[in-house]
Enzyme design. Structure first.
Site, PDB file in Angstrom:
ATOM      1  N   GLU A 283      -7.957  37.576  11.593  1.00 54.74           N
ATOM      2  CA  GLU A 283      -6.934  37.591  10.538  1.00 54.74           C
ATOM      3  C   GLU A 283      -6.106  36.322  10.461  1.00 54.74           C
ATOM      4  O   GLU A 283      -5.818  35.831   9.379  1.00 54.74           O
ATOM      5  CB  GLU A 283      -5.956  38.770  10.735  1.00 54.74           C
TER       6      GLU A 283
ATOM      7  N   ASP B 151      -8.345  43.042  13.807  1.00 54.83           N
ATOM      8  CA  ASP B 151      -7.695  43.959  14.745  1.00 54.83           C
ATOM      9  C   ASP B 151      -8.421  45.297  14.800  1.00 54.83           C
ATOM     10  O   ASP B 151      -9.096  45.708  13.845  1.00 54.83           O
ATOM     11  CB  ASP B 151      -6.240  44.178  14.354  1.00 54.83           C
TER      12      ASP B 151
ATOM     13  N   ASP C  39      -7.256  48.370  14.824  1.00 50.65           N
ATOM     14  CA  ASP C  39      -6.645  49.549  14.234  1.00 50.65           C
ATOM     15  C   ASP C  39      -7.216  49.795  12.836  1.00 50.65           C
ATOM     16  O   ASP C  39      -8.123  49.098  12.383  1.00 50.65           O
ATOM     17  CB  ASP C  39      -5.124  49.406  14.188  1.00 50.65           C
TER      18      ASP C  39
ATOM     19  N   GLU D  82      -6.021  49.281   9.846  1.00 51.86           N
ATOM     20  CA  GLU D  82      -5.878  48.183   8.897  1.00 51.86           C
ATOM     21  C   GLU D  82      -6.871  47.072   9.198  1.00 51.86           C
ATOM     22  O   GLU D  82      -7.476  46.492   8.297  1.00 51.86           O
ATOM     23  CB  GLU D  82      -4.444  47.642   8.926  1.00 51.86           C
TER      24      GLU D  82
ATOM     25  N   TYR E  30      -2.774  43.995  22.683  1.00 47.19           N
ATOM     26  CA  TYR E  30      -2.488  44.319  21.279  1.00 47.19           C
ATOM     27  C   TYR E  30      -1.187  45.099  21.147  1.00 47.19           C
ATOM     28  O   TYR E  30      -0.926  46.028  21.911  1.00 47.19           O
ATOM     29  CB  TYR E  30      -3.650  45.122  20.697  1.00 47.19           C
TER      30      TYR E  30
ATOM     31  N   ARG F  96       0.107  46.916  18.620  1.00 49.45           N
ATOM     32  CA  ARG F  96       0.221  48.138  17.811  1.00 49.45           C
ATOM     33  C   ARG F  96      -0.545  49.251  18.517  1.00 49.45           C
ATOM     34  O   ARG F  96      -1.768  49.327  18.433  1.00 49.45           O
ATOM     35  CB  ARG F  96      -0.318  47.919  16.396  1.00 49.45           C
TER      36      ARG F  96
ATOM     37  N   HIS G 121      -5.235  52.943  21.998  1.00 48.23           N
ATOM     38  CA  HIS G 121      -5.427  51.693  22.728  1.00 48.23           C
ATOM     39  C   HIS G 121      -4.618  51.726  24.020  1.00 48.23           C
ATOM     40  O   HIS G 121      -3.831  52.619  24.269  1.00 48.23           O
ATOM     41  CB  HIS G 121      -4.952  50.516  21.871  1.00 48.23           C
TER      42      HIS G 121
END
Length: 886
Positions: A11, A97, A99, A101, A323, A325, A370
């Site tokens: 990203e 990532d 997740d 998104e 990470y 999140r 996670h």
């Protein structure tokens, strides 16, 4: 020419730079800079689609809720670059990532790039050499269930916002918005303010004694607990309406003072009547999740949620933490081993328990469970080792994460808690008082050697611990000091960012990745204003929440909002079909009427009633176009109600009935005639207007000659001028008013060009003007004070970047990319970071004082990565080809 390479897409540019170091020359790492496409705005749909079922939302609600995605204008260059890189690749790794998104971004890349080479999904939760190489060797397919969940969330938000927001525009005010999660969060803050508005304080008294052993030991503090065997009331014994809710005995001032006088009398015995000691043990807090990191960073570092996540993002992308999140507090075996090893090395073998500590979270979604947020790698770098590498906010946050992680694997703190009861009396009038005190002695610090978790504000907290000297039952004490104290119960504390995040998590509203954006949104929309650390709702938030409660009840119900999150989790887990769920949400089901049904059956909404709050008999608060005001009957003119603006600094809970009456009954400051302008013969008047105090000129009343023909009226507009911030309409004089009306002031002529230099006030503050060239002034008073030499000196300085030090709020070393010095300046839209070439606005919620060199560099890098701001596109006569539908 080099041969084909393996293309890796992540990203962010910072992440790409870090990962490239670990993959070698056979890999090319590029950044998508977030999402490359999104739902098109309905107004930008191709003309032939605007009238169909796509036209309202850019989502085809009648055909499986099919979304219409387009690549945004600012991402077209990025897509072109990615396609170019893909032509020279023999394999594509989508390393966004892990997740929902990130999974959706990977899917969108696949849909747009349409690669003809093998595609692999590469996921990792930390950016270290070992983790990246492990992820490269253990790829998987794109998880379509995660993509479905993220798509559903995006479509849900579009349906919610585009159906409900227009109702707010019509009935409350323009520019407002509703959102699935932001509306529930706003309601939480408003509900708390309602509690504060309804709160009735209760008064009570108690006694605080300073007692000391007769052998001159260290005195300690104790509080009155019982009088003649009956428990004395404290703040916890009263409800929010000021009513006593227990059988405790309340003390008034007279009783408390007389008891104090009686206990001070000579000869009143004071002895230790009871002494208890209990073992004390305290466990360390679990490693950080997204929620707990935001809460603790707010408590200990005063970071906003957005600031915390931005800093954590940078630490993650540069390989310092895992990470950021996550809703899981669990640690991998390698992290447990690293934490235990480090604790043993730094704090001693005795601080590490025999068995590792294991933590489990509440998340039901195994696919997104996670690891906790922790230092990256198999061996943690200590904050001391990174002192010269990380600076400012990044070092502070890393230090917090490191301490919490290491402490989580350390032994319990041990000690003992002593509670002592002291009996005083009987007094001369036969009364006996009992005082209590407690204290904890830590005999083994354990994890406290590394870290102690912060706490939120406690309401009506009265049991402060005392440091107790060695005591024995039956021991006689000396009354060193005795004070009768009056107290008032306190209302529920306002939410802070930390406590709001905690409440959202406990209610199941939102997910870790959304907390920061939720809070940022309700602040940016003007629903909530930070006051210190507290979040204060605006009156317009009251109107919005009231409308939603009355007409969209389910949508702001906390349980309903939380259940939607659980439904999205079920879609992510592959247990629920997204189309079926969206059909139920929008068109209705056995359980819910459906959003469409609610919108179609709203009926008549009384906007005046929605925007009114009845405060007292005859006094109503109304939310108008220009802000809130009070309305009450006008005794001198029954036809025209009295209206009084509410001071902007007055919080809703401070607008009591008494305060409202005070504002209504305050004398009205009418227009003040300052005198006559000798040049025009017009009266000069000071007025208080909608946008603040100002002066204006008024035509004098002329004698009317009934026989004379009426003269033609000219539409000559009277001159007006706002007062400076330093001026008061009650004291301004005629001379100053005429100076204001004569602005702009001619300072003089430039000796070189002959151009006239004027001083004036503008939309963005006071400034000098010479032809088309301008220079800002530091204060409004300079408009009248600056002379020609001062103006010439100011124009001699560069317009941007080269003025005196006072023009920059802060200055730093050179930016590593541009090589130019970085400064923080105050611009028309607020403070911003600049290197003279790139300007990056400091996000709302971040303070200038908190922006250090690293944060400034990061803001500039993020701005460069986004590319230039999108310019307005002129409508062309020819039709552009329609974007392809998913």
């Amino acid at each position: 020419m080099s041969g084909p390479k393996k293309l890796v897409i992540v990203e962010s540019p910072a992440k790409a730079k870090t990962i490239a170091q670990y993959l070698g020359s056979d890999y090319e790492v590029q950044a998508s800079v977030g999402h490359i496409r999104d739902l098109i705005e309905p107004k930008n749909l191709p003309p032939e689609l605007k009238k169909g079922s796509l036209g309202k939302f850019s989502v085809d609600v009648e055909n499986g809720f099919e979304p219409y995605y387009v690549v945004s204008d600012e991402k077209k260059r990025t897509v072109t670059d990615l396609k170019k890189a893909l032509k020279n690749a023999d394999e594509l790794f989508l390393a966004t990532d892990e997740d929902r998104e990130g999974e959706a971004i990977a899917w969108h890349l696949l849909e747009v790039l349409k690669p003809k080479v093998p595609v692999k999904r590469m996921v990792f939760h930390e950016i270290t050499k070992e983790a990246i190489q492990r992820a490269r060797d253990n790829t998987r397919e794109i998880d379509t269930a995660l993509v479905d969940a993220q798509e559903t969330r995006r479509i849900l938000d579009r349906l919610y916002g585009y159906e409900v927001s227009p109702v707010l525009w019509r009935k409350v005010g323009p520019g407002l918005s509703a959102g699935r999660v932001q509306s529930a969060a706003t309601r939480l803050v408003v509900d708390r303010e309602r509690e504060r508005l309804a709160f009735v304080a209760a008064s009570y008294w108690d006694l605080t004694a300073l007692l000391g052993p007769e052998d001159s030991g260290v005195p300690f503090e104790a509080r009155l607990a019982r009088l003649d065997g009956a428990r004395v009331a404290t703040g916890r014994d009263y409800d929010d309406h000021g009513r006593l809710t227990s059988e405790a005995v309340p003390l008034d001032e007279q009783t408390a003072q007389s008891l104090a006088d009686a206990l001070r009398a000579p000869g009143v015995p004071v002895t230790v009547s009871n002494l208890e000691s209990k073992p004390y043990s305290r466990r360390p807090a679990a490693p950080f999740t997204t929620s707990t990191l935001q809460q603790e960073a707010a408590r200990k570092l005063r970071f906003s949620a957005r600031q915390t996540m931005s800093t954590a993002q940078s630490l993650y992308e540069n390989g310092y933490i895992t990470y950021m999140r996550t809703d899981s507090p669990s640690l991998s075996q390698q992290a447990i081993d690293a934490a235990r090893k480090q604790a043993k090395s730094l704090y001693g073998a005795e601080t590490v328990p025999d068995k590792p500590r294991l933590y489990t979270g509440k998340s039901k979604n195994a696919q997104e469970a996670h690891e906790a947020i922790r230092p990256a790698g198999d061996t943690f770098r200590t904050p001391g080792e990174l002192q010269g590498v990380l600076r400012g906010n990044e070092w502070k946050l890393y230090d917090l994460i490191w301490k919490r992680t290491v402490a989580s694997q350390m032994a319990d703190a041990k000690g003992s808690t002593a509670s002592v009861t002291i009996t005083a009396g009987p007094t001369a009038d036969g009364r006996t008082a009992e005082f209590t005190a407690s204290g904890t002695v830590i005999t083994f610090r354990g994890f406290l050697s590394a870290y102690e978790e912060g706490r939120d504000e406690e309401r009506n907290a009265e049991n402060a611990e005392a440091k107790l000297p060695p005591l024995e039952k039956g021991q006689t004490l000396t009354l060193v000091q005795l004070e009768a104290k009056g107290h008032e119960t306190s209302p529920p504390p306002r939410y802070t960012e930390a406590s709001l995040v905690k409440a959202l998590e406990e209610l199941g509203i939102g997910r870790p990745s959304t907390y920061a954006s939720i809070i940022s949104t309700i602040i940016d929309r003007g629903y909530v204003t930070p006051r210190g650390t507290a979040l204060v709702p605006s009156w317009i938030a009251f109107s919005v929440v009231r409308l939603l409660e009355d007409y969209f009840h389910d949508l702001v119900e906390y349980d309903f909002t939380a259940e939607m999150e659980n439904d999205l989790d079920r879609i992510a887990g592959g247990d629920t079909d997204r189309v079926d769920w969206l059909n139920a949400f929008y068109f209705g089901s056995d359980r819910h009427r459906g959003l469409r049904g609610v919108i179609d059956n709203l009926g008549e909404i009384d906007a005046r009633e929605i925007n009114s709050v009845h405060l007292a008999d005859g006094i109503t608060l109304r939310i108008g176009k220009y802000g809130p005001y009070l309305e009450a009957p006008n005794p001198s003119d029954p036809e025209t109600p009295r209206r009084v603006n509410i001071p902007s600094e007055l919080a809703p809970d401070e607008l009591t009935t008494e305060k409202a009456r005070e504002l209504i009954e305050a004398p009205v400051v009418g227009d003040r005639v300052l005198g006559t302008d000798p040049a025009t013969g017009k009266q000069i008047v000071a007025k208080d207007g909608r946008f603040g105090p100002y002066v204006t000129e008024v035509e004098p009343e002329a004698e009317v000659d009934e026989k004379a023909k009426p003269a033609k009226k000219t539409a000559e507009k009277p001159r007006t001028a706002s007062l400076f911030k330093s001026m008061d309409p009650a004291t301004i004089d005629l001379e100053t008013a005429l100076k204001l009306l004569d602005l702009p002031r001619v300072v003089g002529a430039d000796p070189e060009s002959g151009a006239e230099i004027t001083a004036q006030n503008g939309r963005y503050g006071p400034y000098l003007k010479k032809g088309t060239d301008t220079r800002s002034l530091t204060s409004e008073d300079q408009i009248f004070e600056i002379d020609l030499p001062g103006a010439i000196e100011l124009f001699a300085q560069p317009k941007y970047g080269g003025r005196t030090a006072s023009s920059a709020l802060k200055e730093f070393d050179a930016d590593p990319v541009s090589g130019k010095p970085i400064k923080i300046k105050d611009g028309r839209f607020g403070p911003y970071v600049t290197d003279g070439t790139t300007n990056a606005t400091i996000p709302r919620g971040e303070e200038v004082d908190d922006v250090d060199f690293e944060r400034a560099v990061q803001l500039l890098a993020d701005k460069r990565a986004k590319g230039p701001a999108k310019k307005p596109v002129k409508r062309a006569a020819a039709k552009r080809p329609a974007a392809k539908k998913k």
